[in-house]
Design an enzyme around this catalytic site. Structure first.
Site, PDB file in Angstrom:
ATOM      1  N   ASN A  80      -4.084   7.660  -0.583  1.00  0.00           N
ATOM      2  CA  ASN A  80      -4.871   6.755   0.578  1.00  0.00           C
ATOM      3  C   ASN A  80      -4.561   6.348   1.692  1.00  0.00           C
ATOM      4  OD1 ASN A  80      -3.604   3.497   1.094  1.00  0.00           O
ATOM      5  ND2 ASN A  80      -2.480   4.458  -0.117  1.00  0.00           N
ATOM      6  N   ALA A  81      -5.408   6.046   2.730  1.00  0.00           N
ATOM      7  CA  ALA A  81      -4.319   5.558   4.092  1.00  0.00           C
ATOM      8  C   ALA A  81      -6.136   4.340   4.063  1.00  0.00           C
ATOM      9  CB  ALA A  81      -5.577   6.020   5.354  1.00  0.00           C
ATOM     10  N   LEU A  84      -4.229  -0.816   5.092  1.00  0.00           N
ATOM     11  CA  LEU A  84      -3.697  -2.944   4.623  1.00  0.00           C
ATOM     12  C   LEU A  84      -5.259  -3.783   5.055  1.00  0.00           C
ATOM     13  CD1 LEU A  84      -0.101  -2.809   6.128  1.00  0.00           C
ATOM     14  CD2 LEU A  84      -0.262  -2.294   3.260  1.00  0.00           C
ATOM     15  N   ASN A 112       3.282  -9.707  -0.720  1.00  0.00           N
ATOM     16  CA  ASN A 112       3.351  -8.468  -0.172  1.00  0.00           C
ATOM     17  C   ASN A 112       2.877  -9.712   0.839  1.00  0.00           C
ATOM     18  OD1 ASN A 112       2.843  -6.364   0.945  1.00  0.00           O
ATOM     19  ND2 ASN A 112       4.502  -5.113  -0.367  1.00  0.00           N
ATOM     20  N   CYS A 142       5.298  -0.261   7.386  1.00  0.00           N
ATOM     21  CA  CYS A 142       3.883  -0.607   8.430  1.00  0.00           C
ATOM     22  C   CYS A 142       4.689  -0.267   9.302  1.00  0.00           C
ATOM     23  CB  CYS A 142       4.085  -1.738   8.915  1.00  0.00           C
ATOM     24  SG  CYS A 142       3.788  -3.376   7.646  1.00  0.00           S
ATOM     25  N   LYS A 177      10.710  -4.171   0.546  1.00  0.00           N
ATOM     26  CA  LYS A 177      10.019  -3.175   0.015  1.00  0.00           C
ATOM     27  C   LYS A 177      10.231  -1.429   0.318  1.00  0.00           C
ATOM     28  CE  LYS A 177       5.902  -0.744  -2.178  1.00  0.00           C
ATOM     29  NZ  LYS A 177       4.958  -1.246  -2.724  1.00  0.00           N
ATOM     30  N   ILE A 203       9.546   2.936  -4.612  1.00  0.00           N
ATOM     31  CA  ILE A 203       8.993   3.650  -3.580  1.00  0.00           C
ATOM     32  C   ILE A 203       7.460   2.974  -2.915  1.00  0.00           C
ATOM     33  CG2 ILE A 203      10.666   5.367  -3.680  1.00  0.00           C
ATOM     34  CD1 ILE A 203       8.421   7.440  -4.146  1.00  0.00           C
ATOM     35  N   ASN A 204       7.097   3.557  -1.999  1.00  0.00           N
ATOM     36  CA  ASN A 204       5.914   3.160  -1.392  1.00  0.00           C
ATOM     37  C   ASN A 204       5.183   4.452  -1.178  1.00  0.00           C
ATOM     38  OD1 ASN A 204       4.132   1.946  -0.031  1.00  0.00           O
ATOM     39  ND2 ASN A 204       5.063   0.701   0.504  1.00  0.00           N
ATOM     40  N   GLY A 256       4.635   6.372 -10.059  1.00  0.00           N
ATOM     41  CA  GLY A 256       3.769   6.901 -10.715  1.00  0.00           C
ATOM     42  C   GLY A 256       3.890   7.227 -12.131  1.00  0.00           C
TER      43      GLY A 256
HETATM   44  C1  LIG Z   1      -4.662   2.088  -2.555  1.00  0.00           C
HETATM   45  C2  LIG Z   1      -3.373   1.572  -2.531  1.00  0.00           C
HETATM   46  C3  LIG Z   1      -2.978   0.218  -1.981  1.00  0.00           C
HETATM   47  C4  LIG Z   1      -1.624  -0.290  -1.225  1.00  0.00           C
HETATM   48  N1  LIG Z   1      -1.095  -1.042  -0.674  1.00  0.00           N
HETATM   49  C5  LIG Z   1      -0.110  -1.667  -0.482  1.00  0.00           C
HETATM   50  C6  LIG Z   1       0.146  -3.077   0.416  1.00  0.00           C
HETATM   51  O1  LIG Z   1      -0.634  -3.368   0.653  1.00  0.00           O
HETATM   52  N2  LIG Z   1       1.075  -3.356   0.479  1.00  0.00           N
HETATM   53  C7  LIG Z   1       2.291  -2.829  -0.321  1.00  0.00           C
HETATM   54  O2  LIG Z   1       3.721  -2.605  -0.373  1.00  0.00           O
HETATM   55  N3  LIG Z   1       2.655  -0.827  -0.800  1.00  0.00           N
HETATM   56  C8  LIG Z   1       1.026  -0.588  -1.653  1.00  0.00           C
HETATM   57  N4  LIG Z   1       0.974   0.139  -2.045  1.00  0.00           N
HETATM   58  C9  LIG Z   1       1.800   0.855  -1.856  1.00  0.00           C
HETATM   59  C10 LIG Z   1       2.438   0.939  -4.449  1.00  0.00           C
HETATM   60  O3  LIG Z   1       2.546  -0.332  -3.712  1.00  0.00           O
HETATM   61  C11 LIG Z   1       3.454   1.812  -4.746  1.00  0.00           C
HETATM   62  O4  LIG Z   1       4.145   2.161  -3.580  1.00  0.00           O
HETATM   63  C12 LIG Z   1       2.788   2.933  -4.956  1.00  0.00           C
HETATM   64  O5  LIG Z   1       1.961   3.869  -4.381  1.00  0.00           O
HETATM   65  C13 LIG Z   1       3.631   4.048  -5.594  1.00  0.00           C
HETATM   66  O6  LIG Z   1       3.578   3.379  -6.541  1.00  0.00           O
HETATM   67  P1  LIG Z   1       2.358   4.393  -8.305  1.00  0.00           P
HETATM   68  O7  LIG Z   1       2.901   6.145  -7.229  1.00  0.00           O
HETATM   69  O8  LIG Z   1       2.277   3.239  -8.909  1.00  0.00           O
HETATM   70  O9  LIG Z   1       0.974   3.924  -7.214  1.00  0.00           O
HETATM   71  C14 LIG Z   1      -0.644   0.481  -2.314  1.00  0.00           C
HETATM   72  C15 LIG Z   1      -0.277   1.612  -3.201  1.00  0.00           C
HETATM   73  C16 LIG Z   1      -2.406   2.157  -3.455  1.00  0.00           C
HETATM   74  C17 LIG Z   1      -2.919   3.343  -4.102  1.00  0.00           C
END
Ligand SMILES: Cc1cc2nc3c(=O)[nH]c(=O)nc-3n(C[C@H](O)[C@H](O)[C@H](O)COP(=O)(O)O)c2cc1C
Length: 314
Positions: A80-81, A84, A112, A142, A177, A203-204, A256
């Site tokens: 994803n891109a 924010l 957040n 960011c 984070k 992790i992010n 994950g």
């Molecule tokens: C669509 C999307 C939007 C996200 N937006 C944010 C965000 O606004 N702030 C943030 O700290 N992490 C954001 N993340 C990261 C997630 O909170 C998480 O750290 C990351 O996806 C790993 O977890 P997962 O594999 O269970 O998705 C985002 C992830 C996704 C997929």
């Protein structure tokens, strides 16, 4: 394992955990950006079962996000891109925080925060200080506009400095984070701790890229995107383990999680709580299955509470 006994414990195991003085009734929360502020999910699942909701990142003024296409499927995950996109802190407080109030105090609300400059982060933290938010989670992935494209969370000195400034004005406990896009996660975890963070989460997403070979074009308009989902889980478990062994503050693990076993790996690696991210898109009941599965695991292993297994891996 841990202090769990071999005997079957009849009482239901105690799922509560404590993160920087805030008690969560269970260790399962949503990961930022994958659950909005709960409004849409509230129609599909019982949000009040969650230990905490972590909201989508909020900035001081509205952000439009990146041009489309901004999401793509990958093996075992997604890129994803989004950039924010959010309505800014004023709308967020009036609309989203007000909506979430119905779930407090049983389910904690963690907000957040994102920004491009220190001032932007501090403005948001200051605006949130007099609200009912239970904790703040600071997204330091960011891009820092004053330091080229380098994220705040990629340089230990920058991370320590911004953590100090945020902690000075925040009235709620602060979770920093961490981004996985670094060489040594332990070093960054220590930098956040020495800056005064009350907890860290990780992790992010991992920076990735996808190319459409027929069109010979980048799939995402932004070219790169953040990889999340089951594909990143083993990397996340390794990083949570390293971070948890580098600091004394609580660690929140994510990356994950698709089932209780994935969450249990983070707890055994040293996380005090876990967050479910993009699997919420695939199955909105993932968090519930994870809570039930952790409880079942603790009963099967004769544990009286989840705290007994935190960091118990040998
Ligand atoms: C669509 C999307 C939007 C996200 N937006 C944010 C965000 O606004 N702030 C943030 O700290 N992490 C954001 N993340 C990261 C997630 O909170 C998480 O750290 C990351 O996806 C790993 O977890 P997962 O594999 O269970 O998705 C985002 C992830 C996704 C997929």
């Amino acid at each position: 394992m841990g202090n769990c006994t071999e005997n079957t414990v009849k009482a239901a195991p105690d799922l509560s955990v404590n993160i920087a003085g805030v008690t969560l009734k269970n260790p399962v929360m949503t990961a930022s950006g994958t659950f909005g502020s709960g409004m849409e999910y509230g129609e599909m699942i019982d949000i009040s079962r969650l230990g905490a909701i972590v909201t989508k990142g909020v900035s001081d003024v509205p952000w439009e996000g990146n041009p489309t296409p901004r999401v793509a499927e990958t093996y075992g995950g997604m890129l994803n891109a989004i950039g924010l996109q959010n309505p800014g802190v004023d709308v967020f407080i009036e609309r989203d925080l007000a909506y979430l109030e119905q779930y407090r105090p049983g389910t904690k609300v963690i907000v957040n925060v994102c920004g491009h400059t220190e001032e932007e982060y501090l403005n948001v933290v200051e605006r949130l200080s007099d609200t009912n938010a239970d904790m703040l989670e600071i997204n330091v992935s960011c891009p820092n506009v004053k330091c080229g494209a380098l994220a705040f969370g990629q340089d230990p000195a920058t991370l320590c400095g911004i953590t100090e400034k945020i902690c000075r004005i925040a009235k709620q406990p602060v979770i920093m984070k961490l981004t996985p896009n670094v060489t040594s996660i332990a070093e960054l975890a220590k930098a956040a701790e020495s800056g005064g963070a009350d907890a860290i989460s990780l992790i992010n997403t991992l920076t990735g890229m996808k190319i459409d070979v027929e069109r010979q074009r980048f799939v995402l308009a932004n070219r790169t995107g953040g990889l999340s989902g089951p594909a990143i889980h083993p990397v996340a478990v390794r990083m949570v383990y390293e971070a948890a062994h580098a600091v004394k503050i609580p660690v929140i693990g994510m990356g994950g999680i698709a089932c209780a076993e994935d969450a249990l790996e983070f707890l055994l690696a040293g996380a005090s709580a876990v967050a479910v991210g993009c699997m919420n898109f695939h199955d909105p009941e993932t968090t519930h299955r994870v809570i039930d599965g952790i409880e079942d695991y603790l009963s099967r292993h004769g544990c009286s509470g989840v705290r007994e297994i935190i960091g118990a891996v040998r």
